[in-house]
Enzyme design. Sequence first.
Site, PDB file in Angstrom:
ATOM      1  N   ASP A 105       0.820  -1.207   0.000  1.00 18.61           N
ATOM      2  CA  ASP A 105       0.000   0.000   0.000  1.00 18.61           C
ATOM      3  C   ASP A 105       0.866   1.275   0.000  1.00 18.61           C
ATOM      4  O   ASP A 105       0.699   2.168  -0.847  1.00 18.61           O
ATOM      5  CB  ASP A 105      -0.865  -0.095   1.274  1.00 18.61           C
ATOM      6  N   SER A 150       2.461  -8.026  -1.202  1.00 12.88           N
ATOM      7  CA  SER A 150       2.125  -7.795   0.213  1.00 12.88           C
ATOM      8  C   SER A 150       1.486  -9.041   0.781  1.00 12.88           C
ATOM      9  O   SER A 150       0.598  -9.614   0.154  1.00 12.88           O
ATOM     10  CB  SER A 150       1.133  -6.632   0.322  1.00 12.88           C
ATOM     11  N   ASP A 152      -0.396  -8.995   3.213  1.00  8.07           N
ATOM     12  CA  ASP A 152      -1.613  -8.593   3.926  1.00  8.07           C
ATOM     13  C   ASP A 152      -2.896  -8.724   3.101  1.00  8.07           C
ATOM     14  O   ASP A 152      -3.983  -8.720   3.658  1.00  8.07           O
ATOM     15  CB  ASP A 152      -1.491  -7.129   4.389  1.00  8.07           C
ATOM     16  N   MET A 194      -0.299 -11.531  11.277  1.00 12.91           N
ATOM     17  CA  MET A 194      -0.027 -10.220  10.662  1.00 12.91           C
ATOM     18  C   MET A 194      -1.209  -9.754   9.811  1.00 12.91           C
ATOM     19  O   MET A 194      -2.242 -10.407   9.757  1.00 12.91           O
ATOM     20  CB  MET A 194       1.233 -10.317   9.821  1.00 12.91           C
ATOM     21  N   GLN A 287       5.771 -15.764   9.137  1.00 16.98           N
ATOM     22  CA  GLN A 287       4.685 -15.680   8.151  1.00 16.98           C
ATOM     23  C   GLN A 287       5.158 -15.169   6.793  1.00 16.98           C
ATOM     24  O   GLN A 287       4.552 -15.448   5.770  1.00 16.98           O
ATOM     25  CB  GLN A 287       3.578 -14.736   8.650  1.00 16.98           C
TER      26      GLN A 287
HETATM   27  P1  ADP Z   1       4.460  -1.145   2.105  1.00 16.82           P
HETATM   28  O1  ADP Z   1       4.744  -0.769   0.683  1.00 16.82           O
HETATM   29  O2  ADP Z   1       4.778  -2.577   2.372  1.00 16.82           O
HETATM   30  O3  ADP Z   1       3.072  -0.723   2.524  1.00 16.82           O
HETATM   31  P2  ADP Z   1       5.636   1.144   3.540  1.00 16.82           P
HETATM   32  O4  ADP Z   1       4.333   1.731   3.915  1.00 16.82           O
HETATM   33  O5  ADP Z   1       6.711   1.120   4.562  1.00 16.82           O
HETATM   34  O6  ADP Z   1       5.507  -0.372   3.023  1.00 16.82           O
HETATM   35  O7  ADP Z   1       6.178   1.935   2.257  1.00 16.82           O
HETATM   36  C1  ADP Z   1       7.420   1.610   1.667  1.00 16.82           C
HETATM   37  C2  ADP Z   1       8.117   2.855   1.191  1.00 16.82           C
HETATM   38  O8  ADP Z   1       7.299   3.530   0.224  1.00 16.82           O
HETATM   39  C3  ADP Z   1       8.377   3.897   2.261  1.00 16.82           C
HETATM   40  O9  ADP Z   1       9.545   3.635   3.006  1.00 16.82           O
HETATM   41  C4  ADP Z   1       8.519   5.168   1.444  1.00 16.82           C
HETATM   42  O10 ADP Z   1       9.812   5.245   0.860  1.00 16.82           O
HETATM   43  C5  ADP Z   1       7.498   4.937   0.332  1.00 16.82           C
HETATM   44  N1  ADP Z   1       6.225   5.596   0.684  1.00 16.82           N
HETATM   45  C6  ADP Z   1       5.227   5.117   1.471  1.00 16.82           C
HETATM   46  N2  ADP Z   1       4.208   6.012   1.592  1.00 16.82           N
HETATM   47  C7  ADP Z   1       4.578   7.084   0.854  1.00 16.82           C
HETATM   48  C8  ADP Z   1       3.986   8.355   0.553  1.00 16.82           C
HETATM   49  N3  ADP Z   1       2.784   8.700   1.054  1.00 16.82           N
HETATM   50  N4  ADP Z   1       4.671   9.203  -0.248  1.00 16.82           N
HETATM   51  C9  ADP Z   1       5.878   8.877  -0.749  1.00 16.82           C
HETATM   52  N5  ADP Z   1       6.486   7.703  -0.511  1.00 16.82           N
HETATM   53  C10 ADP Z   1       5.865   6.817   0.272  1.00 16.82           C
END
Ligand code: ADP
Length: 367
Positions: A105, A150, A152, A194, A287
């Site tokens: 996400d 993901s 999730d 998770m 997981q």
């Molecule tokens: P996931 O992709 O698994 O949901 P994260 O939420 O940690 O994991 O997001 C991964 C990376 O994506 C972050 O470390 C950041 O570099 C980038 N990112 C996440 N949200 C934003 C956002 N709103 N704007 C810009 N970059 C983002």
Amino acid sequence: RKNIGILTSGGDAQGMNPCVRAVVRMAIARRCRPFFIYEGYQGLVDGGDKIREAQWSDVSGFLTLGGTMIGTARCMAFRELEGRRTGVLNLIRHGIDALVVIGGDGSLTGADRLRAEWPEHVAALEGEGRITKEQADRFRTLMIVGMVGSIDNDLASTDMTIGACSALERICESVDAILSTATSHQRAFVVEVMGRHCGWLALNAAISTGADYLFIPEAPPKHDDWEASMCATLKASRDAGKRTSLVIVAEGAIDRHLNPIKADYIRDILATRLGYDTRVTILGHVQRGGAPAHFDRFLGTMQGAEAVEAILRATPQTPSPVIGMLENKITTQPLKEAIELTGQVAQAIEAKDFERAIGLRAASFAK
Ligand code: ADP
């Protein structure tokens, strides 16, 4: 001939490697040049040797490997405008005109932001003299293709995210193991799984393992005295002859006032009110580990191949897509809409409108 950058970002998920493999090999088969971008957005911001052309043999053996071989990271710099601008500069310097992002996400929200800001970054870099006019003209638009890696299964626009099936498999194996010892000792177990703010893993694990009680974020207990209902349910099944009690709790579980419901608290309730010998197991990173299940290898491969096709089909007007799978068909939908729809679930939960949250989750799968 396109130059296609590939990165994996955010939490790792089984099936990311098969997906990277498919993008690399499909790109080469289609006479494009694939580029690894190592360590997620961090590699994009750092540039240099973090961006490297990938060869066919570089992805040998990727099908069976868990995690992500090209690395992932949480990158603070990419959250800032200046960090994203440096990323744009690095992409242009390497001549990359399409970017494939495999992440959750957050990663896809970041990708969508980069997509929206791209023309502004290119104009600014040209204005600052960091790229030439020819470069600016060639890279006026960038095609970004998202795929949801993901465990999730929390993103709208796809029935299954890459990694969710393997994680569920791992949870089921673990709970099966727990249940055999629980039955022997007539113990109760509270198992935390998770899923962040999504209850998909917990719900499917509960169905698949025959759990007695379940807590998920989208459907908190309807009454404040939920502890009594839980105890009555568990006691009824013991009275009917069951030798164990199993409660599955999603890590993001909440009550109807949005207060977290934690495994330790449930254990204390079962121990004090029912007198059960109760243990907590927090499954944690097991997981996300291990080899991808068949389905994630398949899903990653089919989506990775489609990502390259989507890039080749695109015109400058085509909105950046997210590749998904709906009703067993690989789909291409606007990334922007998938991000917005996913955000609405979190907003509904925050507003304590749980009916809407459940409806949106169901709609996002059925869409
Ligand atoms: P996931 O992709 O698994 O949901 P994260 O939420 O940690 O994991 O997001 C991964 C990376 O994506 C972050 O470390 C950041 O570099 C980038 N990112 C996440 N949200 C934003 C956002 N709103 N704007 C810009 N970059 C983002």
